[in-house]
Design a protein around this motif. Structure first.
Motif, short mmCIF file in Angstrom:
data_model
loop_
_atom_site.label_atom_id
_atom_site.label_comp_id
_atom_site.label_asym_id
_atom_site.label_seq_id
_atom_site.Cartn_x
_atom_site.Cartn_y
_atom_site.Cartn_z
N PHE A 80 -20.58 115.75 -33.78
CA PHE A 80 -22.04 115.73 -33.89
C PHE A 80 -22.64 117.11 -34.15
CE2 PHE A 80 -20.97 111.97 -31.43
CZ PHE A 80 -21.75 111.00 -32.03
N MET B 228 -26.20 116.18 -35.73
CA MET B 228 -27.23 115.64 -34.85
C MET B 228 -28.25 116.71 -34.51
SD MET B 228 -26.85 113.82 -31.08
CE MET B 228 -26.47 112.20 -31.75
N LEU C 218 -29.44 111.87 -37.14
CA LEU C 218 -28.12 112.10 -37.71
C LEU C 218 -28.30 112.36 -39.20
CD1 LEU C 218 -26.06 109.26 -35.97
CD2 LEU C 218 -26.05 111.70 -35.42
N HIS D 5 -19.06 108.30 -35.93
CA HIS D 5 -20.33 108.21 -35.19
C HIS D 5 -20.58 106.80 -34.68
CE1 HIS D 5 -21.75 111.86 -37.76
NE2 HIS D 5 -21.09 112.25 -36.67
#
Length: 212
Positions: A84, A88, A106, A113
């Motif tokens: 991530f 993210m 995202l 994910h």
């Protein structure tokens, strides 16, 4: 179709100073951006509060959740190293010490994910003389697909459209048939028309003889 409408409603309501809790989407397309929605409305807006948020993730088949993001108004966001990091980012409330929108973004969804997410809110409410702390979790499961699939709302809308077209076509045919019958009923029958013409011709002949 249904989700963009709900998000638009949420934005309009938020602009008016309200808060609406809307469930997040659960299906993301590989390689495209996606917003994990998490809304935690405060029941009494007049009560001063401070809040922070944490996000946890558990891949399919994994035994436990791991912390992947933390956000607080004072410290900003922290993203854990791993799948991530760099993908993210915080996409929720800003410019306030209280948080009601805890959503994250995202940038490009990948297969790793997919899994289970927990959005956690930690809020401190300040009343006269004391502080009340509470925690709240929201869970969701995200699936990653190669190609966007049509949602149920769009399928139902298309079916209703075709049903409406059929109903309107039948109604138009019924109206045309009704008008045709009404015109036909107003016109004199063929026999009556012949008798009318015969009487008219006879009257003209009698009138001509009387004139002679």
């Amino acid at each position: 179709m249904l989700l963009p409408l709900l998000l638009a409603l949420l934005q309009v309501w938020g602009a008016l100073g309200g808060c609406v809790e809307v469930a997040s989407g659960t299906e993301a397309v590989l390689g495209l951006p996606f917003r994990l929605l998490c809304i935690a409305c405060k029941r009494r807006s007049e009560t001063p509060a401070e809040a922070e948020s944490e996000w946890f993730f558990r891949p399919e088949g994994a035994p436990q959740f791991e912390k992947i993001l933390h956000y607080s108004p004072e410290e900003g966001e922290w993203v854990a190293p791993g799948p991530f990091f760099g993908v993210m980012s915080w996409n929720g409330s800003r410019g306030t010490r209280d948080l009601q929108d805890l959503s994250v973004w995202l940038a490009a969804v990948q297969h790793n994910h997919a899994g289970h997410y927990v959005c956690r809110l930690k809020r401190n409410l300040t009343f006269e003389g004391y502080t009340y702390s509470l925690a709240r979790n929201q869970t969701l499961r995200l699936a990653v697909v190669e190609k966007a699939r049509r949602d149920l709302a769009s399928i139902v809308s298309e079916i209703l459209m075709y049903v409406l077209i059929v109903v309107l076509t039948l109604w138009l045919a019924a109206e045309m048939l009704y008008c045709y019958r009404k015109v036909a009923a107003a016109a004199p029958p063929p026999d009556s028309a012949s008798e009318y013409l015969a009487i008219t011709s006879e009257s003209k002949e009698n009138g001509g003889q009387a004139a002679e």
